[in-house]
Design an enzyme around this catalytic site. Structure first.
Site, PDB file in Angstrom:
ATOM      1  N   CYS A   1       0.792  -1.490  -0.313  1.00 47.12           N
ATOM      2  CA  CYS A   1       0.314   0.027  -0.120  1.00 47.12           C
ATOM      3  C   CYS A   1       0.853   0.811   0.309  1.00 47.12           C
ATOM      4  O   CYS A   1       1.976   1.457   0.620  1.00 47.12           O
ATOM      5  CB  CYS A   1      -0.826   0.262   1.138  1.00 47.12           C
ATOM      6  N   LYS A   2       0.538   2.604  -0.612  1.00 48.55           N
ATOM      7  CA  LYS A   2       0.830   3.558  -0.683  1.00 48.55           C
ATOM      8  C   LYS A   2       0.224   4.851   0.315  1.00 48.55           C
ATOM      9  O   LYS A   2      -1.496   4.411  -0.055  1.00 48.55           O
ATOM     10  CB  LYS A   2       1.195   4.412  -1.778  1.00 48.55           C
ATOM     11  N   LEU A   3       0.654   4.835   1.328  1.00 49.98           N
ATOM     12  CA  LEU A   3      -0.575   6.122   2.497  1.00 49.98           C
ATOM     13  C   LEU A   3      -0.055   7.563   2.650  1.00 49.98           C
ATOM     14  O   LEU A   3       0.573   7.956   2.882  1.00 49.98           O
ATOM     15  CB  LEU A   3      -0.457   5.591   3.873  1.00 49.98           C
TER      16      LEU A   3
END
Length: 327
Positions: free
Chosen positions: A180-182
């Site tokens: 994921c990219k937060l």
């Protein structure tokens, strides 16, 4: 299970369009500029950037046709292969909300040479959005995608839809969802995902979307950042990452990484304030790639105030440039 992208600093690159001086320029939708796209991509690869996110939010994914997406992705891939960057990681962004269209873009991305997809959380029906709906949407996309995908959690462009840590725990179990990219400032959410004992972190990698918090999120399990500032100060952000990894840093290294984090965090305020427009302005002014106002409608023009506004950033830009040139 699929393997996630390797730890490190990745850049969400802007998409470049032909100059206003070019014969092919169209004020409604200027054609993509593959030559400049390639030149900037090679510059980043040679500066130590681990991989690229192409056609993310910074890349104005929502402004491109599928044909243009293919041209940009395949153009960069072919250039990497030609210049000896074999298998250099390319993560292709998607911002569509229709499952079938998202899958079609992922199929096109694979054909163009991308190894991963970064899929934006759908947010049009924010008021009716549920965690179960998000889980089912990503599961459906991952089931059909020919390449591993990552969850792109950016509430600022997803109508403030928030994905809670337990949803990441569920989705991380899917064999074709690898990370994921937060892109938000909630460090507690970063910790609850990147440090969760319920997630196999060898198959699900957590990246921050903000270099502003690189040092602290590395300490809680994040494996790197997909960071806009690294698009024009790549060596500096990579150096901060390297120092952040040290488990037993010297006193000098502790002070150095704190100072670097301060400089990066301060520089990133231009991105916080101006977004894609600010990144394009910085890439153009500092590295000579593309036009300062080379966006597509409804984005229009460069940073408001132009030279007067840019002058306000001189002190931090000079400090970062000095750091960059020393590496």
């Amino acid at each position: 299970m699929a393997t996630p992208p390797a730890p490190g600093i990745y850049v969400p690159v802007p998409t470049f369009f032909v100059s206003k001086k070019a014969a092919t320029y169209d004020p409604i939708a200027a054609p993509v500029d593959i030559d400049t796209q390639v030149a900037h991509s090679l510059y980043l690869a040679r500066a130590g950037i681990k991989g690229l996110v192409i056609l993310g939010s910074t890349g104005e994914a929502i402004h491109l046709t599928n044909k243009e997406r293919f041209e940009v992705l395949s153009g960069v891939r072919q250039a990497f292969e030609k210049e000896g960057f074999t298998d250099y990681p390319i993560i292709a962004g998607t911002a569509t909300q229709n499952i079938e269209e998202t899958v079609e873009q992922l199929k096109g991305a694979k054909e163009a040479g991308a190894q991963y997809g970064l899929c934006l959380v759908p947010g049009y029906f924010a008021g009716a959005s549920t965690q179960e709906g998000v889980i089912r949407w990503f599961t459906a996309v991952a089931d059909k995608s020919p390449i591993p995908i990552m969850i792109y959690h950016y509430p600022g462009v997803s109508n403030n839809v928030k994905v809670v840590p337990s949803t990441f725990v569920t989705l991380a179990k899917h064999p074709n969802i690898v990370g994921c990219k937060l892109s938000h400032g909630d460090v507690s959410y970063h910790a609850q995902i990147a440090s969760s004992p319920s997630i196999d972190h060898s198959s699900f990698a957590t990246f921050s979307g903000l270099g502003q918090q690189l040092l602290p999120v590395i300490s809680i399990g994040a494996v790197g950042a997909i960071d806009g500032c690294a698009g024009f100060f790549p060596k500096t952000v990579v150096r901060l990452f390297e120092l952040s990894l040290k488990n037993q840093p010297t006193d000098e290294e502790v002070q150095k990484r704190r100072l670097l984090q301060y400089k990066v965090s301060t520089m990133e305020e231009i991105i916080v304030k101006f977004g894609t427009v600010g990144i394009k302005e910085a890439v153009s002014r500092l590295r000579g790639f593309g036009d300062r106002d080379g966006t597509r409608l409804p984005l229009h023009g460069g940073i408001p105030g132009d030279d007067a506004e840019w002058a306000k950033w001189k002190e931090i830009v000079d400090a970062m440039e000095e750091e960059e040139n020393s590496l």
